[in-house]
Scaffold this motif. Structure first.
Motif, PDB file in Angstrom:
ATOM      1  N   VAL A   4      24.812  -5.682  24.749  1.00  8.48           N
ATOM      2  CA  VAL A   4      23.347  -5.798  24.755  1.00  8.48           C
ATOM      3  C   VAL A   4      22.760  -4.999  25.910  1.00  8.48           C
ATOM      4  CG1 VAL A   4      21.415  -7.399  25.002  1.00  8.48           C
ATOM      5  CG2 VAL A   4      23.400  -8.043  23.619  1.00  8.48           C
ATOM      6  N   ARG A   5      23.403  -5.078  27.089  1.00 13.25           N
ATOM      7  CA  ARG A   5      22.917  -4.333  28.253  1.00 13.25           C
ATOM      8  C   ARG A   5      23.017  -2.836  27.998  1.00 13.25           C
ATOM      9  NH1 ARG A   5      25.088  -2.196  32.971  1.00 13.25           N
ATOM     10  NH2 ARG A   5      23.667  -2.238  34.761  1.00 13.25           N
ATOM     11  N   LEU A   6      24.115  -2.423  27.397  1.00  9.70           N
ATOM     12  CA  LEU A   6      24.280  -1.004  27.068  1.00  9.70           C
ATOM     13  C   LEU A   6      23.246  -0.554  26.041  1.00  9.70           C
ATOM     14  CD1 LEU A   6      26.028   1.509  27.579  1.00  9.70           C
ATOM     15  CD2 LEU A   6      27.515   0.762  25.701  1.00  9.70           C
ATOM     16  N   ALA A   7      22.954  -1.412  25.073  1.00  8.61           N
ATOM     17  CA  ALA A   7      21.949  -1.080  24.061  1.00  8.61           C
ATOM     18  C   ALA A   7      20.562  -0.962  24.678  1.00  8.61           C
ATOM     19  CB  ALA A   7      21.947  -2.145  22.964  1.00  8.61           C
ATOM     20  N   LEU A   8      20.261  -1.840  25.635  1.00  3.90           N
ATOM     21  CA  LEU A   8      18.961  -1.752  26.311  1.00  3.90           C
ATOM     22  C   LEU A   8      18.826  -0.461  27.094  1.00  3.90           C
ATOM     23  CD1 LEU A   8      18.564  -5.437  27.584  1.00  3.90           C
ATOM     24  CD2 LEU A   8      17.175  -4.295  25.848  1.00  3.90           C
ATOM     25  N   LEU A   9      19.883  -0.069  27.776  1.00  6.49           N
ATOM     26  CA  LEU A   9      19.856   1.195  28.522  1.00  6.49           C
ATOM     27  C   LEU A   9      19.701   2.379  27.580  1.00  6.49           C
ATOM     28  CD1 LEU A   9      22.682   0.485  31.145  1.00  6.49           C
ATOM     29  CD2 LEU A   9      20.209   0.572  31.562  1.00  6.49           C
ATOM     30  N   SER A  10      20.387   2.317  26.435  1.00  5.57           N
ATOM     31  CA  SER A  10      20.287   3.401  25.462  1.00  5.57           C
ATOM     32  C   SER A  10      18.878   3.506  24.900  1.00  5.57           C
ATOM     33  CB  SER A  10      21.303   3.178  24.341  1.00  5.57           C
ATOM     34  OG  SER A  10      21.193   4.182  23.356  1.00  5.57           O
ATOM     35  N   LEU A  11      18.270   2.354  24.593  1.00  4.11           N
ATOM     36  CA  LEU A  11      16.905   2.366  24.055  1.00  4.11           C
ATOM     37  C   LEU A  11      15.897   2.827  25.098  1.00  4.11           C
ATOM     38  CD1 LEU A  11      16.900  -0.975  21.998  1.00  4.11           C
ATOM     39  CD2 LEU A  11      16.909   1.357  21.100  1.00  4.11           C
ATOM     40  N   ARG A  12      16.158   2.513  26.370  1.00  7.35           N
ATOM     41  CA  ARG A  12      15.246   2.957  27.421  1.00  7.35           C
ATOM     42  C   ARG A  12      15.246   4.476  27.533  1.00  7.35           C
ATOM     43  NH1 ARG A  12      16.217   1.077  33.542  1.00  7.35           N
ATOM     44  NH2 ARG A  12      17.870   2.638  33.314  1.00  7.35           N
ATOM     45  N   ASN A  13      16.398   5.089  27.309  1.00  7.57           N
ATOM     46  CA  ASN A  13      16.476   6.556  27.364  1.00  7.57           C
ATOM     47  C   ASN A  13      15.721   7.195  26.201  1.00  7.57           C
ATOM     48  OD1 ASN A  13      18.024   6.590  29.691  1.00  7.57           O
ATOM     49  ND2 ASN A  13      19.964   6.479  28.562  1.00  7.57           N
ATOM     50  N   ARG A  14      15.556   6.449  25.137  1.00  4.19           N
ATOM     51  CA  ARG A  14      14.813   6.945  23.962  1.00  4.19           C
ATOM     52  C   ARG A  14      13.617   6.025  23.717  1.00  4.19           C
ATOM     53  NH1 ARG A  14      17.438   5.696  19.942  1.00  4.19           N
ATOM     54  NH2 ARG A  14      19.093   4.481  20.898  1.00  4.19           N
ATOM     55  N   TRP A  15      12.870   5.759  24.761  1.00  4.74           N
ATOM     56  CA  TRP A  15      11.840   4.737  24.724  1.00  4.74           C
ATOM     57  C   TRP A  15      10.707   5.057  23.760  1.00  4.74           C
ATOM     58  CZ3 TRP A  15       6.805   5.818  25.992  1.00  4.74           C
ATOM     59  CH2 TRP A  15       6.571   7.024  26.667  1.00  4.74           C
ATOM     60  N   LEU A  16      10.355   6.340  23.627  1.00  6.86           N
ATOM     61  CA  LEU A  16       9.226   6.676  22.758  1.00  6.86           C
ATOM     62  C   LEU A  16       9.579   6.425  21.297  1.00  6.86           C
ATOM     63  CD1 LEU A  16       6.367   7.753  22.653  1.00  6.86           C
ATOM     64  CD2 LEU A  16       7.307  10.073  22.427  1.00  6.86           C
ATOM     65  N   THR A  17      10.768   6.866  20.894  1.00  7.72           N
ATOM     66  CA  THR A  17      11.208   6.618  19.514  1.00  7.72           C
ATOM     67  C   THR A  17      11.354   5.132  19.257  1.00  7.72           C
ATOM     68  OG1 THR A  17      12.416   8.725  19.548  1.00  7.72           O
ATOM     69  CG2 THR A  17      12.970   7.161  17.808  1.00  7.72           C
ATOM     70  N   ALA A  18      11.940   4.430  20.223  1.00  3.97           N
ATOM     71  CA  ALA A  18      12.111   2.986  20.085  1.00  3.97           C
ATOM     72  C   ALA A  18      10.768   2.270  20.022  1.00  3.97           C
ATOM     73  CB  ALA A  18      12.938   2.453  21.248  1.00  3.97           C
ATOM     74  N   LEU A  19       9.783   2.752  20.773  1.00  2.78           N
ATOM     75  CA  LEU A  19       8.462   2.141  20.779  1.00  2.78           C
ATOM     76  C   LEU A  19       7.812   2.231  19.409  1.00  2.78           C
ATOM     77  CD1 LEU A  19       6.065   0.849  22.248  1.00  2.78           C
ATOM     78  CD2 LEU A  19       5.333   3.146  22.897  1.00  2.78           C
ATOM     79  N   PHE A  20       7.881   3.417  18.790  1.00  2.00           N
ATOM     80  CA  PHE A  20       7.263   3.585  17.471  1.00  2.00           C
ATOM     81  C   PHE A  20       7.982   2.746  16.418  1.00  2.00           C
ATOM     82  CE2 PHE A  20       5.416   7.533  19.264  1.00  2.00           C
ATOM     83  CZ  PHE A  20       4.095   7.290  18.932  1.00  2.00           C
ATOM     84  N   ALA A  21       9.299   2.661  16.517  1.00  2.00           N
ATOM     85  CA  ALA A  21      10.040   1.815  15.576  1.00  2.00           C
ATOM     86  C   ALA A  21       9.656   0.352  15.749  1.00  2.00           C
ATOM     87  CB  ALA A  21      11.538   2.004  15.785  1.00  2.00           C
ATOM     88  N   THR A  22       9.509  -0.085  16.990  1.00  2.00           N
ATOM     89  CA  THR A  22       9.108  -1.470  17.263  1.00  2.00           C
ATOM     90  C   THR A  22       7.705  -1.745  16.741  1.00  2.00           C
ATOM     91  OG1 THR A  22      10.505  -1.518  19.240  1.00  2.00           O
ATOM     92  CG2 THR A  22       8.785  -3.186  19.084  1.00  2.00           C
ATOM     93  N   LEU A  23       6.789  -0.801  16.952  1.00  2.00           N
ATOM     94  CA  LEU A  23       5.414  -0.982  16.471  1.00  2.00           C
ATOM     95  C   LEU A  23       5.359  -1.074  14.950  1.00  2.00           C
ATOM     96  CD1 LEU A  23       3.361   1.401  18.801  1.00  2.00           C
ATOM     97  CD2 LEU A  23       3.368  -1.103  18.791  1.00  2.00           C
ATOM     98  N   ALA A  24       6.172  -0.238  14.284  1.00  2.00           N
ATOM     99  CA  ALA A  24       6.190  -0.285  12.815  1.00  2.00           C
ATOM    100  C   ALA A  24       6.662  -1.651  12.328  1.00  2.00           C
ATOM    101  CB  ALA A  24       7.090   0.822  12.273  1.00  2.00           C
TER     102      ALA A  24
END
Length: 419
Positions: A4-24
Motif C-alpha cells: 500500500v505504501r509503495l502504491a501511494l508513492l507510485s500514485l504520487r509520482n503520477r498525481w495528475l493522472t491519478a487525480l483525474f481518475a479519482t474525480l471520474a
C-alpha cells in the motif's frame, strides 16, 4: 502494508493522472448514490402522498382506481356516494373525522375539489405534515377558493384574484360557471403531492354553481345570482369519495368491513398505504431504469480507470523491471497494481460520498421547496454501505487485468530498449 505504501508513492509520482481518475470515479459515485437517494426519497414521498388517513371510501371499485381519482385526481368515479351513506359512516363510534371529497369540475386544466374546512385541519402528507399556507387562509365565504402552489404559480394568481370554474373536465366552450366567479382566498405551500395542482372550494360552493344546471347543461332561462344563492340552504346530496380517520388503529379493519358490507349502496373502503404500494409496483419500472443508468455510469468510470492503468503500463515497463531487479516477485508487481486500483477507487468513493452530502446540504431546501421532494441527510444505510464496499471491490477486480499483464511480463522485457 508495504504494498500500500509503495502504491501511494507510485500514485504520487503520477498525481495528475491519478487525480483525474479519482474525480471520474467520485462523480460516478455521486451520481450513483444520488440517484439511489432520489429513488428512495421519491418512493417514500409517493407513499407519503397521503399520511394519517386510515381509510378512503368511495363507490364500489378497485383499490387503485379509487386511490387514483380520490388522491391523485386521475380519472373519474363510476358513481358518487350519497350523503346519507356518509352520515351513517360518520355516526360510527370508530370514526374520528371525515373529509368529504367532490370532484367533477376543473379550471384551466386543473381539477377542482369540493371539500370542507376539515380538509385543511386533518389532511396530512409526508409523515403527518399538515398543510400550510404561503398566503391567505382557508375559504370563509361561499365563493372562496384555495389554490395549490402549482396552480397559483403556473396561472399567475394572487390573493383576491377572480377565477371561473369550468363544468366538467373537458374544454367545451360555454361550459364555464362564469355567473358565479370565485375569489382566491388562500395559496397553499408546496407539498409535492396532487394538492399542489388542485383548486379547493367548499362543498356548498359546488352545489351553488350547479344549482341552475341539469344533466350536464345549464337550464334555460335566467338563473339565480350569486347573492341569491348565498341566502339558500345548500347541502350536497352526494360526494365522490371521503377520507376517514379512526379513533383507534385497531378499529380500522372493523370500520373497513362495515363499509364493504354496507347494504344501502355498494361501497369500497381501502387502506391508502396498501393501495399506494400496489400502485407503486405498477410504475416501478422507472425506478429500475434509474438504477440501471447510474450503474452503467459507474461501470464506465471503472473502465476508464482500467484504461488509464493499461495506457500507463507500457510507460512503466522500466519501473516494473527495476522492481523485479531489486528482488520484487511477480506477485508483488501484481499486488502493486491492484493496490493502486483499489486506492484510486477508495479515494473516489470517499470523495464522491462527501460531494453527495455537500450537494444535498446545499440543494435540499431548493428541491424541497420547488419539487416537494424531501432528501434527508442521513448516514449511509446498510444497503448503501454494501454498495460502496462492492464498488471498491469492483475497482480492485478491474485493476487485476493490467496487473495480470504486468505479472506475465519478464524482467528482460522491461530492460529492452524499444526504438
Amino acid at each position: 502494508m508495504a504494498i500500500v505504501r509503495l502504491a501511494l508513492l507510485s500514485l504520487r509520482n503520477r498525481w495528475l493522472t491519478a487525480l483525474f481518475a479519482t474525480l471520474a470515479i467520485a462523480l460516478s459515485v455521486t451520481l450513483f448514490l444520488g440517484v439511489e437517494r432520489v429513488r428512495i426519497s421519491a418512493k417514500s414521498s409517493f407513499a407519503d402522498t397521503i399520511s394519517g388517513t386510515d381509510l378512503i371510501v368511495g363507490a364500489r371499485a378497485g383499490d387503485v382506481q379509487l386511490l387514483l381519482y380520490s388522491v391523485f385526481r386521475i380519472g373519474n368515479a363510476t358513481r358518487n356516494i350519497t350523503m346519507r351513506s356518509l352520515d351513517d359512516i360518520r355516526a360510527r363510534p370508530e370514526v374520528a373525522w371525515v373529509i368529504p371529497l367532490s370532484l367533477g369540475d376543473s379550471h384551466r386544466g386543473f381539477r377542482v375539489l369540493g371539500t370542507t374546512a376539515d380538509y385543511f385541519e386533518h389532511y396530512r402528507y409526508r409523515n403527518r405534515r399538515p398543510l400550510a399556507f404561503t398566503a391567505g387562509g382557508p375559504f370563509d365565504d361561499l365563493f372562496d377558493a384555495v389554490l395549490g402552489t402549482d396552480v397559483a404559480a403556473q396561472l399567475g394568481y394572487r390573493l383576491d384574484d377572480p377565477i371561473v370554474v369550468q363544468h366538467g373536465i373537458g374544454a367545451l366552450a360555454g361550459q364555464e360557471h362564469d355567473d358565479m366567479p370565485f375569489r382566491v382566498a388562500g395559496i397553499l405551500a408546496k407539498t409535492g403531492t396532487p394538492v399542489d395542482r388542485t383548486v379547493h372550494v367548499s362543498l356548498e360552493a359546488i352545489e351553488a354553481i350547479h344549482i341552475d344546471w341539469q344533466g350536464g347543461a345549464r337550464k334555460p332561462g335566467p338563473g339565480l345570482s350569486a347573492d341569491q344563492v348565498r341566502n339558500l340552504r345548500l347541502r350536497p346530496t352526494a360526494v365522490t369519495a371521503a377520507m376517514i380517520g379512526v379513533t383507534s388503529k385497531i378499529d380500522t379493519f372493523t370500520l373497513q368491513r362495515f363499509v364493504n358490507e354496507y347494504r344501502e349502496e355498494p361501497l369500497t373502503a381501502i387502506l391508502p398505504g396498501v393501495a399506494l404500494q400496489e400502485l407503486w409496483s405498477l410504475v416501478s419500472v422507472a425506478e429500475t431504469a434509474l438504477s440501471v443508468v447510474s450503474a452503467m455510469v459507474l461501470l464506465t468510470a471503472l473502465l476508464g480507470m482500467v484504461t488509464m492503468i493499461l495506457t500507463t503500463l507500457n510507460e512503466r515497463r522500466r519501473e516494473m523491471a527495476i522492481l523485479r531487479s531489486v528482488g520484487a516477485r511477480p506477485r508483488t508487481v501484481f499486488g502493486l497494481l491492484v493496490a493502486e486500483a483499489g486506492l484510486l477507487t477508495l479515494a473516489g468513493v470517499a470523495l464522491g460520498t462527501a460531494l453527495l452530502y455537500l450537494l444535498m446540504a446545499a440543494l435540499r431546501p431548493v428541491i424541497d421547496a420547488r419539487f416537494g421532494l424531501h432528501l434527508p441527510i442521513e448516514t449511509p444505510s446498510a444497503s448503501e454501505a454494501i454498495m460502496l464496499v462492492a464498488i471498491v471491490c469492483a475497482g480492485c477486480l478491474a485493476g487485476s487485468l493490467p496487473a495480470w499483464r504486468a505479472y506475465r511480463r519478464s524482467l528482460a522485457d522491461g530492460m529492452t530498449v524499444r526504438l
